[in-house]
Design a protein around this motif. Structure first.
Motif, mmCIF file in Angstrom:
data_model
loop_
_atom_site.group_PDB
_atom_site.id
_atom_site.type_symbol
_atom_site.label_atom_id
_atom_site.label_comp_id
_atom_site.label_asym_id
_atom_site.label_seq_id
_atom_site.Cartn_x
_atom_site.Cartn_y
_atom_site.Cartn_z
ATOM 1 N N GLY A 80 0.807 -1.206 0.000
ATOM 2 C CA GLY A 80 0.000 0.000 0.000
ATOM 3 C C GLY A 80 0.842 1.259 0.000
ATOM 4 N N ALA A 81 0.213 2.365 0.389
ATOM 5 C CA ALA A 81 0.873 3.663 0.393
ATOM 6 C C ALA A 81 1.925 3.742 1.498
ATOM 7 C CB ALA A 81 -0.161 4.768 0.569
ATOM 8 N N ASP A 82 2.846 4.668 1.331
ATOM 9 C CA ASP A 82 3.963 4.832 2.264
ATOM 10 C C ASP A 82 3.761 6.046 3.168
ATOM 11 O OD1 ASP A 82 4.168 6.564 0.111
ATOM 12 O OD2 ASP A 82 6.352 6.624 0.153
ATOM 13 N N GLU A 85 4.888 5.107 10.877
ATOM 14 C CA GLU A 85 5.852 4.025 11.065
ATOM 15 C C GLU A 85 6.808 3.912 9.884
ATOM 16 O OE1 GLU A 85 2.286 2.232 8.997
ATOM 17 O OE2 GLU A 85 2.645 3.671 10.605
ATOM 18 N N VAL A 86 6.418 4.473 8.751
ATOM 19 C CA VAL A 86 7.284 4.512 7.575
ATOM 20 C C VAL A 86 8.018 5.845 7.488
ATOM 21 C CG1 VAL A 86 7.285 4.588 5.041
ATOM 22 C CG2 VAL A 86 5.964 2.841 6.238
ATOM 23 N N LEU A 91 4.768 1.006 -1.018
ATOM 24 C CA LEU A 91 5.355 1.875 -2.030
ATOM 25 C C LEU A 91 6.745 2.300 -1.578
ATOM 26 C CD1 LEU A 91 4.320 3.063 -4.746
ATOM 27 C CD2 LEU A 91 3.916 5.190 -3.502
ATOM 28 N N GLY A 92 7.723 2.105 -2.439
ATOM 29 C CA GLY A 92 9.117 2.320 -2.071
ATOM 30 C C GLY A 92 9.833 1.051 -1.682
ATOM 31 N N SER A 117 11.498 1.862 2.013
ATOM 32 C CA SER A 117 10.515 2.465 2.906
ATOM 33 C C SER A 117 10.432 1.779 4.262
ATOM 34 C CB SER A 117 9.123 2.449 2.251
ATOM 35 O OG SER A 117 9.053 3.354 1.175
ATOM 36 N N VAL A 118 11.131 0.659 4.437
ATOM 37 C CA VAL A 118 11.016 -0.085 5.701
ATOM 38 C C VAL A 118 12.369 -0.542 6.250
ATOM 39 C CG1 VAL A 118 8.656 -0.879 5.294
ATOM 40 C CG2 VAL A 118 10.571 -2.249 4.441
ATOM 41 N N ASN A 119 13.466 -0.236 5.575
ATOM 42 C CA ASN A 119 14.759 -0.745 6.026
ATOM 43 C C ASN A 119 15.406 0.213 7.029
ATOM 44 O OD1 ASN A 119 15.828 1.359 4.480
ATOM 45 N ND2 ASN A 119 16.496 0.030 2.817
#
Length: 516
Positions: free
Chosen positions: A46-48, A52-53, A92-93, A97-99
């Motif tokens: 989903g969207a970023d 939390e992102v 997205l990303g 976006s999560v690392n």
């Protein structure tokens, strides 16, 4: 600001790019700068937009399952029967976006090795460096020959780092590992060194590849971004890729690409999609009932990841609050005196980093110095269980299959303990919690109970010209026209360090090829 462009139909595209991660965002964004090129970008997540992102201080972990796809290895007897979990970004990303937001470009020798493997100088260090200069907007010590400014990706050393991080760099210098202002550039043209890490953080906010390459193009009529779109297979007619099948909102759809299809779904999902499309080892495809399109036995093979050991753990006399991404300092160094390139990359993690085997050793405010290997020799393989796109992917990693990898991790552990007990770090160590002065069998047991993934899965659709390679030096899938791959799966060998930046560079290379 709009995070993505909505669409009511999926027809009329020149390029279909699958995956919006570190490479896919680059490819789609660069292609869409030409207003006459119609680009569709499909992202399973989903969207970023969530905090939390967006917030660098609260980067997401597995407690946000919607942002990840989980991959679990079979119980490994070499690890005491442990099953290891690896996570892939599903947003997205993608992973950017999560690392942990570390920007590590790799070593000169990585890319010169790629150039030798492929016979293509465009993958050599000099050409790769020119790409990085174009990518970066560097906010550190100026180095015009090695660091770019004005590019789409904001990169800077960790701002106002924790005193724990600066002490680690000083502690490394105290044991003979030179300190640098920049953990890329000249440090990664020789034997390595220690430094405050480069991060993709700006004013406390994550700067993902979606931020760099996609969001500035929001509203362009020639770029369509569909989130919640899971790609199942590439549609191949004759020997040419003509589109993809994907699911979105409970509906299965097919979209055609007038020019090319690009897979950028990562080292797990790209080989899965290739195999579900009939591209892979003929015997494996026959086993699961997928009609053969192209016999490429290298699809899913050559799986490689960096191993990170959890962990050398220390309790400080007083709490030291983490800052930035909670991982602000690292060092690269050879495990042997006769090596002229680094094969270790331990990271300071300003909170406890533990496996289930050692979870009981954690205390409040403890910090970690995690040993790691970045030139592993061990290899594994990915296999499909069935032709169902939602079925579990069998992950055979074998992180300690090669004895030399165990040796390197043992040396990294010894060095981490030496640095932690150096005079520079003494103010931050009240006691050592793990592993203590272990040797021999005890050290081996510590490593096997603590090994985890660095999250850098690579190599499963590797680039080359031999019969085990999957893509050629122009990232074209062997035997299938109009189909290319750009992500970590194409790496002939894994880069020395975190793999996000090299994936961005790979995306830039494909954009060059498609727009030249």
């Amino acid at each position: 600001m709009a995070r993505a462009v909505a669409a009511t139909h999926v027809t009329g595209f020149d390029y279909v790019v699958c995956g919006s991660g570190a490479a896919g965002s680059v490819v789609a964004g660069r292609l869409a700068t030409d207003p006459d090129v119609r680009v569709l970008l499909l992202e399973a997540g989903g969207a970023d937009s969530g905090p939390e992102v967006r917030l660098a201080s609260s980067y997401p972990t597995a407690q946000f399952p919607a942002l990840f796809r989980e991959y679990r290895t079979a119980p490994d007897p070499q690890l005491g029967g442990r099953s290891l979990v690896q996570l892939g970004g599903r947003v997205l990303g993608g992973g950017s976006s999560v690392n942990t937001m570390v920007w590590a470009r790799g070593h000169r020798d990585d890319y010169d090795g790629w150039a030798r493997t492929t016979g293509d100088a465009a993958w050599g260090y000099d050409a790769v460096l020119r790409r990085y200069l174009r990518i970066e907007d560097w906010h550190g010590v100026p180095d015009p020959q090695r660091r770019g400014t004005g590019g789409p990706v904001h990169v800077a050393p960790a701002a106002d780092p924790s005193p724990l991080a600066t002490a680690m760099v000083a502690g490394a210098a105290g044991v003979g590992i030179p300190a640098f202002d920049d953990h890329n550039a000249t440090m990664m043209e020789g034997r390595g060194g220690a430094a405050i890490a480069n991060l993709i953080v700006r004013d406390g906010m994550r700067h993902s590849m979606a931020d760099g390459y996609l969001h500035p193009l929001a509203g362009r009529p020639n770029l369509t971004v569909l989130t919640g779109a899971t790609v199942d297979r590439v549609v191949v007619e004759g020997r040419s890729a003509v589109g993809v099948e994907f699911r979105r909102g409970g509906r299965r759809r097919t979209v055609r690409a007038e020019r090319e299809v690009v897979l950028s779904t990562g080292a797990f999902e790209t080989p899965r999609t290739l195999m579900l499309s009939g591209i892979g080892d003929a015997d494996e495809l026959t086993r699961i009932g997928v009609p053969l399109v192209a016999h490429l036995p290298g699809v899913g093979a050559n799986f490689v990841d960096h191993s990170l050991v959890a962990t050398c753990l220390f309790e400080p006399p007083v709490p030291v609050p983490p800052r930035n991404n909670k991982a602000e300092a690292t060092f690269f160094w050879p495990s042997r005196d006769d090596l002229d390139v680094p094969d270790m990359q331990p990271f300071l993690i300003e909170i406890p980093h533990l496996t289930e085997a050692h979870a009981g050793r954690a205390v409040p405010h403890a910090w970690s110095l995690s040993p790691a290997i970045v030139r592993p020799r061990s290899r594994g393989r990915l296999r499909l269980r069935s032709a169902d796109p939602d079925d579990t992917l069998d992950v055979e990693w074998n992180p300690l299959a090669d004895p030399d990898d165990v040796r390197v991790l043992a040396r990294a552990t010894e060095l981490c303990r030496e640095i932690a007990h150096s005079p520079a770090m003494a103010p931050f160590v009240a006691r050592e919690l793990l592993p203590g002065p272990v040797r021999g069998a005890e050290l081996d047991a510590f490593l096997r109970a603590g090994v985890t993934s660095y999250g850098h899965a690579s190599g499963t659709a590797r680039m080359g010209t031999d019969d085990r390679s999957v893509v050629d030096p122009q990232l074209r899938v062997h035997g299938v026209d109009r189909l290319r791959v750009a992500d970590a799966s194409v790496m002939p060998t894994i880069t020395t360090g975190n793999t996000m930046a090299p994936c961005v560079m790979i995306g830039e290379r494909l954009a060059e090829l498609l727009t030249s």
